[in-house]
Design a protein around this motif. Sequence first.
Motif, short mmCIF file in Angstrom:
data_model
loop_
_atom_site.label_atom_id
_atom_site.label_comp_id
_atom_site.label_asym_id
_atom_site.label_seq_id
_atom_site.Cartn_x
_atom_site.Cartn_y
_atom_site.Cartn_z
N THR A 1 0.85 -1.19 0.00
CA THR A 1 0.00 0.00 0.00
C THR A 1 0.89 1.24 0.00
OG1 THR A 1 -0.06 0.12 2.41
CG2 THR A 1 -1.76 -1.22 1.33
N LEU A 2 0.31 2.38 -0.30
CA LEU A 2 1.07 3.63 -0.28
C LEU A 2 1.58 3.92 1.13
CD1 LEU A 2 2.10 6.07 -1.83
CD2 LEU A 2 -0.11 7.18 -1.45
N LYS A 3 0.80 3.58 2.15
CA LYS A 3 1.21 3.78 3.53
C LYS A 3 2.47 2.97 3.84
CE LYS A 3 0.76 4.97 7.94
NZ LYS A 3 1.01 6.35 8.39
N GLU A 4 2.54 1.76 3.32
CA GLU A 4 3.68 0.88 3.58
C GLU A 4 4.93 1.31 2.83
OE1 GLU A 4 1.22 -3.31 4.30
OE2 GLU A 4 1.79 -2.70 2.26
N ARG A 5 4.78 2.20 1.86
CA ARG A 5 5.91 2.62 1.03
C ARG A 5 6.63 3.85 1.56
NH1 ARG A 5 3.41 3.03 -4.76
NH2 ARG A 5 5.47 3.97 -5.14
N GLY A 6 6.21 4.37 2.71
CA GLY A 6 6.94 5.45 3.37
C GLY A 6 7.12 6.69 2.51
N ASP A 7 8.39 7.09 2.29
CA ASP A 7 8.69 8.33 1.59
C ASP A 7 8.36 8.29 0.10
OD1 ASP A 7 9.53 9.41 3.93
OD2 ASP A 7 11.68 9.30 3.52
N ASP A 8 7.96 7.14 -0.41
CA ASP A 8 7.51 7.08 -1.82
C ASP A 8 6.36 8.04 -2.09
OD1 ASP A 8 9.38 5.25 -2.50
OD2 ASP A 8 8.02 3.59 -2.84
N VAL A 9 5.61 8.36 -1.04
CA VAL A 9 4.47 9.28 -1.21
C VAL A 9 4.95 10.64 -1.73
CG1 VAL A 9 4.47 10.17 1.16
CG2 VAL A 9 2.35 10.15 -0.14
N PHE A 10 6.17 11.04 -1.38
CA PHE A 10 6.70 12.32 -1.84
C PHE A 10 7.19 12.24 -3.29
CE2 PHE A 10 7.80 12.43 2.86
CZ PHE A 10 6.61 13.06 3.20
N LEU A 11 7.79 11.10 -3.67
CA LEU A 11 8.20 10.92 -5.06
C LEU A 11 6.99 10.93 -5.98
CD1 LEU A 11 10.88 8.08 -4.68
CD2 LEU A 11 11.31 10.49 -5.17
N CYS A 12 5.95 10.21 -5.57
CA CYS A 12 4.72 10.17 -6.37
C CYS A 12 4.07 11.55 -6.41
CB CYS A 12 3.74 9.15 -5.78
SG CYS A 12 4.32 7.45 -5.86
N SER A 13 4.08 12.24 -5.27
CA SER A 13 3.48 13.58 -5.21
C SER A 13 4.17 14.54 -6.16
CB SER A 13 3.55 14.13 -3.78
OG SER A 13 2.78 13.36 -2.89
N GLN A 14 5.50 14.46 -6.21
CA GLN A 14 6.27 15.35 -7.08
C GLN A 14 5.85 15.18 -8.53
OE1 GLN A 14 10.51 14.80 -6.76
NE2 GLN A 14 10.96 16.17 -8.45
N TYR A 15 5.75 13.94 -8.96
CA TYR A 15 5.37 13.68 -10.35
C TYR A 15 3.93 14.13 -10.62
CZ TYR A 15 3.94 11.32 -14.56
OH TYR A 15 3.42 11.07 -15.80
N ILE A 16 3.01 13.76 -9.71
CA ILE A 16 1.60 14.09 -9.90
C ILE A 16 1.41 15.60 -9.94
CG2 ILE A 16 -0.70 13.96 -8.85
CD1 ILE A 16 0.20 11.22 -7.69
N MET A 17 2.09 16.33 -9.04
CA MET A 17 1.94 17.79 -9.00
C MET A 17 2.43 18.43 -10.30
SD MET A 17 2.75 19.03 -5.08
CE MET A 17 4.37 18.28 -4.97
N GLU A 18 3.54 17.94 -10.84
CA GLU A 18 4.05 18.48 -12.10
C GLU A 18 3.03 18.30 -13.22
OE1 GLU A 18 7.79 16.65 -12.85
OE2 GLU A 18 8.82 17.70 -11.21
N LYS A 19 2.41 17.13 -13.29
CA LYS A 19 1.43 16.86 -14.34
C LYS A 19 0.16 17.71 -14.17
CE LYS A 19 3.62 13.88 -16.78
NZ LYS A 19 4.02 14.23 -18.16
N ILE A 20 -0.32 17.80 -12.93
CA ILE A 20 -1.55 18.56 -12.68
C ILE A 20 -1.31 20.05 -12.91
CG2 ILE A 20 -3.25 19.23 -10.93
CD1 ILE A 20 -2.91 16.45 -9.68
#
Length: 466
Positions: free
Chosen positions: A307-326
């Motif tokens: 899950t995203l919760k289990e992936r720790g700091d991956d939430v920030f890597l994913c956020s960076q990409y998603i924010m750039e696209k949005i």
Amino acid sequence: IISIKVKNKLKRDIAEVNEIINCLNKGIIILNSKMEIIHINIKALKILDIDLSDTTIIDKHINTVIKKIKLQDTNNKDIMGYWNIKGEDVRVIYNISELHLEGKELSLMISFDKVKEIINIAKTYECKEEIVFSNIIGKSEPLLEAINKSKIAAQTDSTILIQGDSGTGKELFARSIHNESLRKEGPFVVINCASLPENLIESELFGYERGAFTGANPSGKKGKIELANNGTLFLDEIGDFPLHLQTRLLRVLQERQIDRVGGGKPIDINIRVISATNKDLETLVSQGKFRLDLFYRLNIIPINLPTLKERGDDVFLCSQYIMEKICSKMNKGKKYLSQEVKDAFIEYDWPGNIRELENVLEHGICFATGDKIMLKDLPEYFLDNRLPRILKKEDCRKDYIGNEMYQKLLITENKNLEQLKMEFEKDIINKLIGIYGDSVEGKKIVAKKLDIGLTTLYRKINEYES
């Protein structure tokens, strides 16, 4: 092949090695037994951003150039991981092989490439056939473990069962397995077992012959399983597959044959089956809702997605990409997460995983007034779900109010009821302002939560400060 060429050249003339490795389209580094660099090609210099005009690289220990690198033979397998290069974590695919230099001195050859493309793990893609493992964002151990296991499984033809919560990227993994397998030139056919209409499911899956039933195509029709011939069949939401048709699916897996509706002759098929579910199939088996023999046929290679919760700091890597696209889609400037939002993201459970993260970020980007997304910019439901975690973090359980007030009564014996009441109100208001923000909008939300007017809230805040 690379390793064999280099080994042969090392045995004859070590000075000519550079001519070989500079012809390769991968970064190549050769180390001596002391783990010092003795050869490096142009591609490696480019990836590592090293300028030979002002940097001496030969005879330097590998850890002075690359940190977080595991120096061990990878048994001719490509491994995905993160190296620290010039203070930044860089995602690479690498292979490490043992070499023997003159005098039988043991050495290592590192071949590697930088992963340039990162694609949102739960995004909808226009060119789905191009999705491979290097498109998956993240560097957490459980995610890399799932990727490396999937890469190994991709080289076989075994049946795979991908298990994970909704929004963890099950179809992305299935497509990556197909596109890095020997079947990548064949079709990738998706069947969503939860959305097939009950009255048409048999004909959709297995096809039908001409005249099989009223309203059927006069020339008959191939089913989705048959359309996957020489490719991969992806059975999404397999936990919802109808019980009365599970025997027929079991036969497909065992015999690699199908029977069209209204047909009398079995049709041979050559398919690789990948299934996925967010349900516990073993529980469904115990409840009599899923066949045990079918479960064993599907579960030959199980792959569990974190899950995203289990992936720790991956939430920030994913956020960076998603924010750039949005931001690009909304024609907005680049946005960043404030520290308070980062703290909230780490605390949050993310039941919707990446899909929920996308929604939260889009809301935040929409309402952010500066270049940073603040807590007040996030959806109200996200902030509401975060409040119980804050109380829990402060060791305040369901009886938070009673315990808190009881402790204050013990400590402040000289305070009367009105004073204790004011202290309690102050604590609650300060906690809510900490969650929703100290802005006018944040205070409006706090007032709404407490069912009081905004003027009353301001009056109480002024009373506490005086």
